[in-house]
Design a protein around this motif. Structure first.
Motif, PDB file in Angstrom:
ATOM      1  N   ASP A 152       0.812  -1.213   0.000  1.00 48.53           N
ATOM      2  CA  ASP A 152       0.000   0.000   0.000  1.00 48.53           C
ATOM      3  C   ASP A 152       0.848   1.267   0.000  1.00 48.53           C
ATOM      4  O   ASP A 152       0.358   2.349  -0.241  1.00 48.53           O
ATOM      5  CB  ASP A 152      -0.887   0.049   1.261  1.00 48.53           C
ATOM      6  CG  ASP A 152      -1.870  -1.092   1.306  1.00 48.53           C
ATOM      7  OD1 ASP A 152      -2.226  -1.578   0.218  1.00 48.53           O
ATOM      8  OD2 ASP A 152      -2.248  -1.515   2.413  1.00 48.53           O
ATOM      9  N   SER A 199       1.781   7.080   0.275  1.00 50.37           N
ATOM     10  CA  SER A 199       0.676   6.183  -0.079  1.00 50.37           C
ATOM     11  C   SER A 199       0.674   5.912  -1.583  1.00 50.37           C
ATOM     12  O   SER A 199       0.727   6.822  -2.400  1.00 50.37           O
ATOM     13  CB  SER A 199      -0.637   6.842   0.330  1.00 50.37           C
ATOM     14  OG  SER A 199      -1.676   6.333  -0.449  1.00 50.37           O
ATOM     15  N   TYR A 202      -2.457   7.176  -3.877  1.00 50.49           N
ATOM     16  CA  TYR A 202      -2.388   8.549  -4.361  1.00 50.49           C
ATOM     17  C   TYR A 202      -1.372   8.680  -5.487  1.00 50.49           C
ATOM     18  O   TYR A 202      -1.620   9.338  -6.494  1.00 50.49           O
ATOM     19  CB  TYR A 202      -2.003   9.504  -3.223  1.00 50.49           C
ATOM     20  CG  TYR A 202      -3.137   9.767  -2.276  1.00 50.49           C
ATOM     21  CD1 TYR A 202      -3.987  10.841  -2.472  1.00 50.49           C
ATOM     22  CD2 TYR A 202      -3.375   8.939  -1.196  1.00 50.49           C
ATOM     23  CE1 TYR A 202      -5.043  11.087  -1.617  1.00 50.49           C
ATOM     24  CE2 TYR A 202      -4.426   9.164  -0.338  1.00 50.49           C
ATOM     25  CZ  TYR A 202      -5.258  10.240  -0.539  1.00 50.49           C
ATOM     26  OH  TYR A 202      -6.303  10.474   0.301  1.00 50.49           O
ATOM     27  N   PRO A 244       3.527  12.879   3.634  1.00 49.91           N
ATOM     28  CA  PRO A 244       4.209  11.604   3.867  1.00 49.91           C
ATOM     29  C   PRO A 244       3.392  10.730   4.799  1.00 49.91           C
ATOM     30  O   PRO A 244       2.503  11.212   5.505  1.00 49.91           O
ATOM     31  CB  PRO A 244       5.493  12.030   4.557  1.00 49.91           C
ATOM     32  CG  PRO A 244       5.143  13.301   5.260  1.00 49.91           C
ATOM     33  CD  PRO A 244       4.133  13.977   4.397  1.00 49.91           C
ATOM     34  N   ARG A 245       3.702   9.481   4.813  1.00 52.94           N
ATOM     35  CA  ARG A 245       3.099   8.583   5.789  1.00 52.94           C
ATOM     36  C   ARG A 245       3.989   8.614   7.004  1.00 52.94           C
ATOM     37  O   ARG A 245       5.194   8.444   6.908  1.00 52.94           O
ATOM     38  CB  ARG A 245       3.037   7.182   5.205  1.00 52.94           C
ATOM     39  CG  ARG A 245       2.510   6.250   6.211  1.00 52.94           C
ATOM     40  CD  ARG A 245       1.988   4.997   5.650  1.00 52.94           C
ATOM     41  NE  ARG A 245       1.423   4.299   6.762  1.00 52.94           N
ATOM     42  CZ  ARG A 245       1.951   3.193   7.282  1.00 52.94           C
ATOM     43  NH1 ARG A 245       2.987   2.652   6.734  1.00 52.94           N
ATOM     44  NH2 ARG A 245       1.401   2.654   8.321  1.00 52.94           N
TER      45      ARG A 245
ATOM     46  N   SER B 243      -6.664  -2.591   6.123  1.00 50.71           N
ATOM     47  CA  SER B 243      -6.191  -2.750   4.763  1.00 50.71           C
ATOM     48  C   SER B 243      -6.114  -1.446   3.987  1.00 50.71           C
ATOM     49  O   SER B 243      -5.378  -1.333   3.041  1.00 50.71           O
ATOM     50  CB  SER B 243      -7.082  -3.734   4.021  1.00 50.71           C
ATOM     51  OG  SER B 243      -8.388  -3.221   4.025  1.00 50.71           O
ATOM     52  N   GLU B 245      -5.298   1.741   5.214  1.00 54.40           N
ATOM     53  CA  GLU B 245      -4.757   2.741   6.108  1.00 54.40           C
ATOM     54  C   GLU B 245      -4.359   3.993   5.310  1.00 54.40           C
ATOM     55  O   GLU B 245      -3.754   3.901   4.266  1.00 54.40           O
ATOM     56  CB  GLU B 245      -3.505   2.138   6.717  1.00 54.40           C
ATOM     57  CG  GLU B 245      -3.098   2.708   8.029  1.00 54.40           C
ATOM     58  CD  GLU B 245      -1.874   1.958   8.526  1.00 54.40           C
ATOM     59  OE1 GLU B 245      -1.029   2.595   9.119  1.00 54.40           O
ATOM     60  OE2 GLU B 245      -1.776   0.754   8.260  1.00 54.40           O
ATOM     61  N   LYS B 246      -4.707   5.148   5.811  1.00 56.06           N
ATOM     62  CA  LYS B 246      -4.385   6.387   5.115  1.00 56.06           C
ATOM     63  C   LYS B 246      -3.271   7.106   5.864  1.00 56.06           C
ATOM     64  O   LYS B 246      -3.128   6.950   7.053  1.00 56.06           O
ATOM     65  CB  LYS B 246      -5.623   7.291   5.092  1.00 56.06           C
ATOM     66  CG  LYS B 246      -6.693   6.818   4.141  1.00 56.06           C
ATOM     67  CD  LYS B 246      -6.462   7.404   2.764  1.00 56.06           C
ATOM     68  CE  LYS B 246      -7.339   6.793   1.704  1.00 56.06           C
ATOM     69  NZ  LYS B 246      -8.728   7.178   1.870  1.00 56.06           N
ATOM     70  N   PRO B 247      -2.488   7.912   5.159  1.00 55.82           N
ATOM     71  CA  PRO B 247      -1.477   8.680   5.877  1.00 55.82           C
ATOM     72  C   PRO B 247      -2.179   9.568   6.898  1.00 55.82           C
ATOM     73  O   PRO B 247      -3.282  10.035   6.646  1.00 55.82           O
ATOM     74  CB  PRO B 247      -0.846   9.552   4.788  1.00 55.82           C
ATOM     75  CG  PRO B 247      -1.222   8.931   3.504  1.00 55.82           C
ATOM     76  CD  PRO B 247      -2.515   8.214   3.726  1.00 55.82           C
ATOM     77  N   SER B 248      -1.543   9.760   8.032  1.00 57.15           N
ATOM     78  CA  SER B 248      -2.246  10.460   9.089  1.00 57.15           C
ATOM     79  C   SER B 248      -2.041  11.970   9.056  1.00 57.15           C
ATOM     80  O   SER B 248      -2.768  12.681   9.707  1.00 57.15           O
ATOM     81  CB  SER B 248      -1.807   9.913  10.439  1.00 57.15           C
ATOM     82  OG  SER B 248      -0.412  10.001  10.513  1.00 57.15           O
ATOM     83  N   ILE B 249      -1.051  12.455   8.298  1.00 52.81           N
ATOM     84  CA  ILE B 249      -0.915  13.899   8.248  1.00 52.81           C
ATOM     85  C   ILE B 249      -1.532  14.406   6.963  1.00 52.81           C
ATOM     86  O   ILE B 249      -1.490  13.743   5.944  1.00 52.81           O
ATOM     87  CB  ILE B 249       0.548  14.408   8.188  1.00 52.81           C
ATOM     88  CG1 ILE B 249       1.536  13.284   8.286  1.00 52.81           C
ATOM     89  CG2 ILE B 249       0.786  15.500   9.171  1.00 52.81           C
ATOM     90  CD1 ILE B 249       2.933  13.766   8.116  1.00 52.81           C
ATOM     91  N   PHE B 254       1.656  21.447   6.150  1.00 52.82           N
ATOM     92  CA  PHE B 254       2.923  21.973   5.627  1.00 52.82           C
ATOM     93  C   PHE B 254       2.772  23.357   5.007  1.00 52.82           C
ATOM     94  O   PHE B 254       3.673  23.857   4.372  1.00 52.82           O
ATOM     95  CB  PHE B 254       3.505  20.991   4.599  1.00 52.82           C
ATOM     96  CG  PHE B 254       3.782  19.650   5.194  1.00 52.82           C
ATOM     97  CD1 PHE B 254       4.968  19.415   5.883  1.00 52.82           C
ATOM     98  CD2 PHE B 254       2.848  18.633   5.118  1.00 52.82           C
ATOM     99  CE1 PHE B 254       5.209  18.185   6.459  1.00 52.82           C
ATOM    100  CE2 PHE B 254       3.091  17.397   5.687  1.00 52.82           C
ATOM    101  CZ  PHE B 254       4.272  17.169   6.359  1.00 52.82           C
TER     102      PHE B 254
END
Lengths: 248, 258
Positions: A152, A199, A202, A244-245, B243, B245-249, B254
């Motif tokens: 992912d 990700s 995206y 970013p992740r 399954s 999961e998304k980036p958390s920020i 920024f």
């Protein structure tokens, strides 16, 4: 209020619109400079920054700054009806309708209502990227496709010798190494070794912009957003930013 | 953490403060409301006591007094949310331009409204472990068996900790071993030891149930020979967030600060 934009090749606009799949709807802003768009995707993880200058158009007339709220799904459907040698004319009719005309063997005009999306002007993220690499859009797209069948997320690592992209899951992994002297790399500037994770869903959407471009500039630093800048052949550019992740 | 609370006396103030706090703060109401949804499907939700939440990313959730799933919801970014006052009632209106869907929630009474200046940059890192699954099954025993009534989790035995223990309506003891993965013959053997242990100690009939993602044939053979039961539980469906999961920020973190 007069707005009239003519592109010699409708395909230019089609490729641009097809590169904006991260967005559902967006405010294009037309001014005498050209047409631009800056918007975040609904989950606010990614941002699109697009600019096509007036001189990329065959004819360009814009009497005042105009906001065009567009439902992008609707516009994609219309653009997919364009023929390979069609010219595209986009004109504002009144204040709430955009007329898109394909001029080829015959003349076809589609009208779409503009949406009132309110004013949403975002600044561009400020990033001092330590790694900037220009490579063929195809090389990036292939790497993203390789990684996509594995996991992912993709990890991007740079050092003085090259660029490594990798992905892994419980049972599979992949590593793609591109040397800085490789033919697919046009410019290589790494001020500091960088490693970050993004990700893939995206990035897959973003690398669709490949049709609009031959080269892409990747810029990023450790734990900072990645910037993908696609120059548009006709002029202007399409830039994506992706958060970013966070690694725990 | 800063918060503002209102009671039902000042609807105008709630509408004003919610409009100001929209997209910046977490907005919460406990109140009695009805709702009308108009779109691909049309629905009317009659009046009842509800828990209403608007998160900072415009996610809207309307919960009833029972159940896991909201009665109504809208994802963040799908459409603008407005807070209005109409005939002395607080009205929440949303419109999703893409699908031309609208939702209207009319509060007949607001018991309490709260605006939280909530900050949360952390992401859930551990989620969906085997013990989370056991806990979930303890709270939702009907997934295992409609007659199963759990009485204990992590029950200590000489052979280790038993995941779940309970009774059925005949008064039989039920012992359950929970696995997230596909069952193995060793899991069946372990369950067999638990069953034998409780049968000996408690001198009642003991049913053994193995919960797993799937059951290979050879495991089924071991279970059948020993009179043990198998229940398939697709944990991925219980913990779907794992399954995708998304980036958390988010990218706006920024943006240059003024």
């Amino acid at each position: 209020m007069a707005l009239r934009m003519v592109l010699a090749d409708a395909k230019i606009w089609k490729n641009i619109i097809e590169s904006l799949t991260l967005l559902d709807e967006a405010n294009f802003i037309a001014s005498e400079r050209g047409i631009e768009l800056r918007a975040m995707d609904p989950s606010r993880v990614a941002m699109v920054d697009f600019f096509l200058p007036a001189n990329a158009f065959e004819e360009y007339e814009c009497s005042e700054v105009t906001r065009l709220g567009i439902n992008l799904d609707e516009m994609i459907q219309i653009m997919r009806r364009s023929g390979s040698s069609d010219e595209l004319i986009m004109e504002l009719e009144g204040t709430t309708k955009l007329v898109m005309t394909f001029k080829g063997q015959n003349v076809r005009s589609f009208g779409i209502s503009l949406l009132d999306l309110g004013e949403s002007d975002y600044p561009a993220p400020t990033i001092d990227s330590k790694s900037k690499i220009k490579l063929t859009a195809d090389a990036l797209q292939q790497a993203v496709k390789d990684a996509e069948i594995i996991g992912d997320h993709i990890r991007i690592v740079t050092d003085e010798n090259g660029l490594t992209l990798s992905a892994s899951s419980e049972t599979k992994d992949v590593k793609i190494y591109i040397e800085k002297d490789s033919d697919v790399i046009a410019e290589f500037n790494v001020r500091e070794e960088s490693s970050a994770m993004y990700s893939l869903s995206y990035l897959t959407e973003m690398t669709k912009a490949i049709k609009a471009s031959e080269l892409v500039m990747i810029a990023f630093s450790a734990s900072m957003p990645i910037q993908l800048e696609f120059p548009i052949v006709a002029g202007g550019k399409l830039t994506y930013y992706l958060a970013p992740r966070i690694e725990t | 953490m800063n918060k503002i609370t209102h009671n039902s006396n000042n609807i105008e103030k709630i509408a004003k403060d919610f409009t100001e706090g929209y997209c910046k703060k977490m907005l919460v109401i406990f109140g009695s409301c009805y709702a009308v949804f108009d779109g691909r499907i049309k629905s009317f939700l009659p009046s009842g006591d509800r828990h209403f939440i608007v998160k900072k990313d415009e996610t809207l959730i309307l919960h009833g007094s029972k159940g896991l799933k909201p009665l109504n919801w809208q994802l963040g970014g799908a459409g603008k949310i407005k807070f209005l006052v109409d005939e002395g009632k607080l009205v929440v209106k949303t419109f999703r331009p893409k699908t031309k869907e609208s939702l209207e929630i009319i509060f007949e009474e607001v018991y309490e409204s709260i605006i939280y200046d909530a900050h949360d940059s952390a992401s859930l890192s551990i989620y969906g472990s085997e013990s989370d699954l056991s806990n979930y099954l303890y709270d939702h025993p009907e997934i295992i068996d409609k007659d199963f009534q759990p009485t204990a989790r992590e029950f200590e035995t000489p052979f280790g900790f038993l995941d779940l223990r309970g009774v059925d309506k005949e008064g039989n003891i039920i012992v359950i071993e929970v696995k997230k993965r596909s069952a193995s013959p060793a899991d069946a053997q372990q369950l067999k030891r638990y069953v034998e242990y409780f049968a000996k100690v408690e001198k009642v009939k003991v049913r053994g149930i193995l919960v797993a993602k799937s059951f290979p044939k050879k495991v089924m053979n071991v279970l059948n020979v020993n009179d043990l039961e198998a229940v398939e539980v697709p944990w991925q469906e219980i913990f779907p967030a794992l399954s995708n999961e998304k980036p958390s920020i988010t990218i706006d973190a920024f943006f240059k600060k003024d």
